[in-house]
Design an enzyme around this catalytic site. Structure first.
Site, PDB file in Angstrom:
ATOM      1  N   HIS A 129       1.926   0.393  -9.255  1.00  0.00           N
ATOM      2  CA  HIS A 129       2.970   1.142  -8.547  1.00  0.00           C
ATOM      3  C   HIS A 129       3.062   0.546  -7.132  1.00  0.00           C
ATOM      4  O   HIS A 129       2.058   0.059  -6.598  1.00  0.00           O
ATOM      5  CB  HIS A 129       2.535   2.601  -8.489  1.00  0.00           C
ATOM      6  CG  HIS A 129       3.531   3.548  -7.905  1.00  0.00           C
ATOM      7  ND1 HIS A 129       3.711   3.693  -6.548  1.00  0.00           N
ATOM      8  CD2 HIS A 129       4.385   4.415  -8.482  1.00  0.00           C
ATOM      9  CE1 HIS A 129       4.640   4.609  -6.331  1.00  0.00           C
ATOM     10  NE2 HIS A 129       5.065   5.068  -7.487  1.00  0.00           N
ATOM     11  N   ASP A 206      -6.464   3.728  -8.784  1.00  0.00           N
ATOM     12  CA  ASP A 206      -5.291   4.583  -8.619  1.00  0.00           C
ATOM     13  C   ASP A 206      -5.170   5.436  -9.885  1.00  0.00           C
ATOM     14  O   ASP A 206      -4.705   4.961 -10.921  1.00  0.00           O
ATOM     15  CB  ASP A 206      -4.045   3.709  -8.405  1.00  0.00           C
ATOM     16  CG  ASP A 206      -2.767   4.551  -8.350  1.00  0.00           C
ATOM     17  OD1 ASP A 206      -2.851   5.792  -8.510  1.00  0.00           O
ATOM     18  OD2 ASP A 206      -1.677   3.960  -8.166  1.00  0.00           O
ATOM     19  N   GLN A 209      -1.797   8.526 -12.477  1.00  0.00           N
ATOM     20  CA  GLN A 209      -1.237   8.807 -13.809  1.00  0.00           C
ATOM     21  C   GLN A 209      -2.322   8.976 -14.862  1.00  0.00           C
ATOM     22  O   GLN A 209      -2.039   8.910 -16.067  1.00  0.00           O
ATOM     23  CB  GLN A 209      -0.280   7.683 -14.241  1.00  0.00           C
ATOM     24  CG  GLN A 209       0.929   7.497 -13.360  1.00  0.00           C
ATOM     25  CD  GLN A 209       1.965   8.620 -13.496  1.00  0.00           C
ATOM     26  OE1 GLN A 209       1.884   9.477 -14.374  1.00  0.00           O
ATOM     27  NE2 GLN A 209       2.954   8.614 -12.609  1.00  0.00           N
ATOM     28  N   LYS A 232       1.251  15.701  -9.413  1.00  0.00           N
ATOM     29  CA  LYS A 232       1.287  15.095 -10.762  1.00  0.00           C
ATOM     30  C   LYS A 232       0.226  15.706 -11.674  1.00  0.00           C
ATOM     31  O   LYS A 232       0.126  15.356 -12.845  1.00  0.00           O
ATOM     32  CB  LYS A 232       1.089  13.581 -10.667  1.00  0.00           C
ATOM     33  CG  LYS A 232       2.265  12.872  -9.988  1.00  0.00           C
ATOM     34  CD  LYS A 232       2.107  11.384 -10.075  1.00  0.00           C
ATOM     35  CE  LYS A 232       2.921  10.639  -9.047  1.00  0.00           C
ATOM     36  NZ  LYS A 232       4.326  10.454  -9.423  1.00  0.00           N
ATOM     37  N   CYS A 370       9.348   2.559  -9.250  1.00  0.00           N
ATOM     38  CA  CYS A 370       8.473   2.087  -8.162  1.00  0.00           C
ATOM     39  C   CYS A 370       7.494   1.029  -8.656  1.00  0.00           C
ATOM     40  O   CYS A 370       6.320   1.014  -8.238  1.00  0.00           O
ATOM     41  CB  CYS A 370       7.705   3.237  -7.525  1.00  0.00           C
ATOM     42  SG  CYS A 370       8.749   4.383  -6.654  1.00  0.00           S
TER      43      CYS A 370
HETATM   44  N1  PMP Z   1       0.418   5.495  -8.195  1.00  0.00           N
HETATM   45  C1  PMP Z   1       1.002   5.727  -9.363  1.00  0.00           C
HETATM   46  C2  PMP Z   1       0.481   5.071 -10.591  1.00  0.00           C
HETATM   47  C3  PMP Z   1       2.106   6.579  -9.447  1.00  0.00           C
HETATM   48  O1  PMP Z   1       2.699   6.794 -10.614  1.00  0.00           O
HETATM   49  C4  PMP Z   1       2.565   7.188  -8.263  1.00  0.00           C
HETATM   50  C5  PMP Z   1       3.764   8.122  -8.279  1.00  0.00           C
HETATM   51  N2  PMP Z   1       4.792   7.741  -9.123  1.00  0.00           N
HETATM   52  C6  PMP Z   1       1.897   6.926  -7.068  1.00  0.00           C
HETATM   53  C7  PMP Z   1       0.821   6.078  -7.068  1.00  0.00           C
HETATM   54  C8  PMP Z   1       2.319   7.550  -5.789  1.00  0.00           C
HETATM   55  O2  PMP Z   1       2.201   8.941  -5.842  1.00  0.00           O
HETATM   56  P1  PMP Z   1       2.878   9.869  -4.746  1.00  0.00           P
HETATM   57  O3  PMP Z   1       4.334   9.532  -4.751  1.00  0.00           O
HETATM   58  O4  PMP Z   1       2.611  11.255  -5.254  1.00  0.00           O
HETATM   59  O5  PMP Z   1       2.223   9.591  -3.453  1.00  0.00           O
END
Ligand code: PMP
Length: 412
Positions: A129, A206, A209, A232, A370
């Site tokens: 991401h 990270d 997910q 999430k 993203c």
């Molecule tokens: N890492 C991953 C794998 C994500 O899917 C996301 C959110 N789509 C993020 C980081 C960032 O999370 P946040 O927008 O809640 O800060």
């Protein structure tokens, strides 16, 4: 086997805990398949946040009065709930942030300040991401360091055999996505950590997910850092977590300065507070933390193992159904993948697909999610993503398949 897990999980009862699911969108029952972007909240989470604003609100760590003392207690109990959820050794290793993005930015700044010098190297994967690319890129820019990338193949499998050749004596950190928010691939982070250990390299996971889909034990994994977002994992927005081993967090400099993160302040010199407060400047989102604790309690009471098995059955069911649809390209086909399905219907723009599905009450995401390097890998400028949760059903997957047929009828 899959059918068994589907039947054994009382999804009807679960859905009753999520009132938002019981509504019509465009005169059709809502099918919420945008859980990768954010999850819905059980009543216990919403009630806790409401109770805070109606009856319990007071700033933490500052007052001797009753409400402040109670709010402080709740906040530190929430930290303990997070600790226990990921089995960290002690609650000082849990830092509250505003989300995974701010967690990664904090780490990139603090770790970078202390441990990254010109010529050093940081490794990420091709399926990150943006939140796990850009902060490290910014750090590399500041420090004249280098970002290296582990590629993945067309099935969405990380090419781990490439890792040894990417590691050098200059590698300081590997920051890796646990579960891809586009491909659903669950990466073999234990293997990556084992490799890193042999070279004395720190690993950041990270888990934005993954932590909501499968049980995570940070001590067993032996990762150095792990981050995730509250919203999430069925919790409120604006709250997130960094887990960091104490030995690292003790050494890292604070990121933001201000109230609460200090010990003594004078114009000559300021000393910093102990862990975890050193990293929590200013008024934190203590109401978000209380809500997050309720979300994690909900997941623990339901059972992460049970959730994982049920979601795996949904994944098997969906992948089988998708294979039967002509002209449907699903990206990410690695066994054990999470219930995240990114796809393109041949000849139809993802935005058009998303709009037709919305008319049927199905909420999916369209775009680059993203993760533009993933789009670049497949040479596409966007995908449709259906990302499921444990409150979703096989009937909803069937309805999505009907929706895809409908799109094909309209556009092809
Ligand atoms: N890492 C991953 C794998 C994500 O899917 C996301 C959110 N789509 C993020 C980081 C960032 O999370 P946040 O927008 O809640 O800060």
């Amino acid at each position: 086997m899959a059918a068994n897990h589907l039947n054994m999980f009382d999804v009807k009862k679960i859905r009753d805990d999520f009132p938002i699911l019981n509504q019509q969108v465009n005169k059709k029952p809502l099918v919420y398949f945008d859980n990768g972007a954010t999850t819905q909240k059980p009543s216990s989470v919403a009630n806790e946040v409401l109770a805070y604003y109606l009856n319990k609100n007071s700033n933490i760590h500052r007052g001797v009065h009753y409400l402040s003392a109670q709010a402080t207690l709740d906040y530190e109990n929430a930290r303990e709930t997070v600790r226990s959820f990921i089995n960290a050794k002690n609650s000082d290793e849990i830092i509250f942030t505003s989300g995974a993005t701010s967690s990664l930015n904090l780490l990139a700044f603090s770790f970078g300040e202390k441990f990254i010098s010109p010529g050093d190297e940081i490794i990420v994967t091709e399926m990150e991401h943006h939140a796990n690319i850009v902060p490290w890129q910014m750090l590399c820019g500041r420090k004249n360091a280098k970002l290296k990338v582990i590629p993945f193949d067309n099935n969405g499998l990380l090419l781990l055999e490439r890792l040894p050749e990417l590691i050098s004596e200059k590698t300081r950190l590997i920051s890796v996505i646990h579960t891809s928010n586009v491909l659903g691939t669950v990466n073999p982070i234990k293997e990556i950590i084992n490799t890193a250990r042999r070279h004395n390299i720190a690993v950041c996971v990270d888990a934005a997910q993954s932590v909501q889909h499968l049980p995570i034990d940070v001590q067993e994994l032996d990762c150095d850092f792990l981050v995730f977002s509250g919203h999430k994992v069925y919790g409120p927005t604006g709250i997130g977590v960094i887990y960091g081993k104490e030995k690292w967090l003790e050494q890292l400099p604070p990121w933001q300065g201000g109230g609460d993160m200090v010990d003594e302040v004078s114009f000559d010199k300021t000393t910093y507070n102990q862990l975890p407060f050193k990293f929590e400047a200013g008024t934190t989102n203590y109401i978000g933390a209380a809500g997050l604790a309720k979300a994690l309690e909900y997941l623990s009471n339901t059972g992460l193992d049970k959730i994982h098995r049920y979601e795996q059955s949904l994944t098997e069911y969906a992948m089988k159904k998708f294979k039967e649809i002509d002209g449907l390209n699903v990206f990410g086909n690695v066994s054990g993948k999470a219930c995240i399905f990114s796809f393109i219907i041949d000849g139809v723009h993802p935005l058009d697909t998303g709009m037709v599905l919305d008319k049927m009450g199905i909420a999916v995401r369209t775009g680059t999610h993203c993760a533009q390097p993933v789009m670049q890998h497949f040479g596409v400028d966007g995908m449709v993503r259906a990302s499921l949760a444990f409150y979703n059903t096989t009937e909803e997957i069937d309805y999505l398949c009907q929706g895809i047929d409908q799109v094909k009828k309209m556009f092809l």
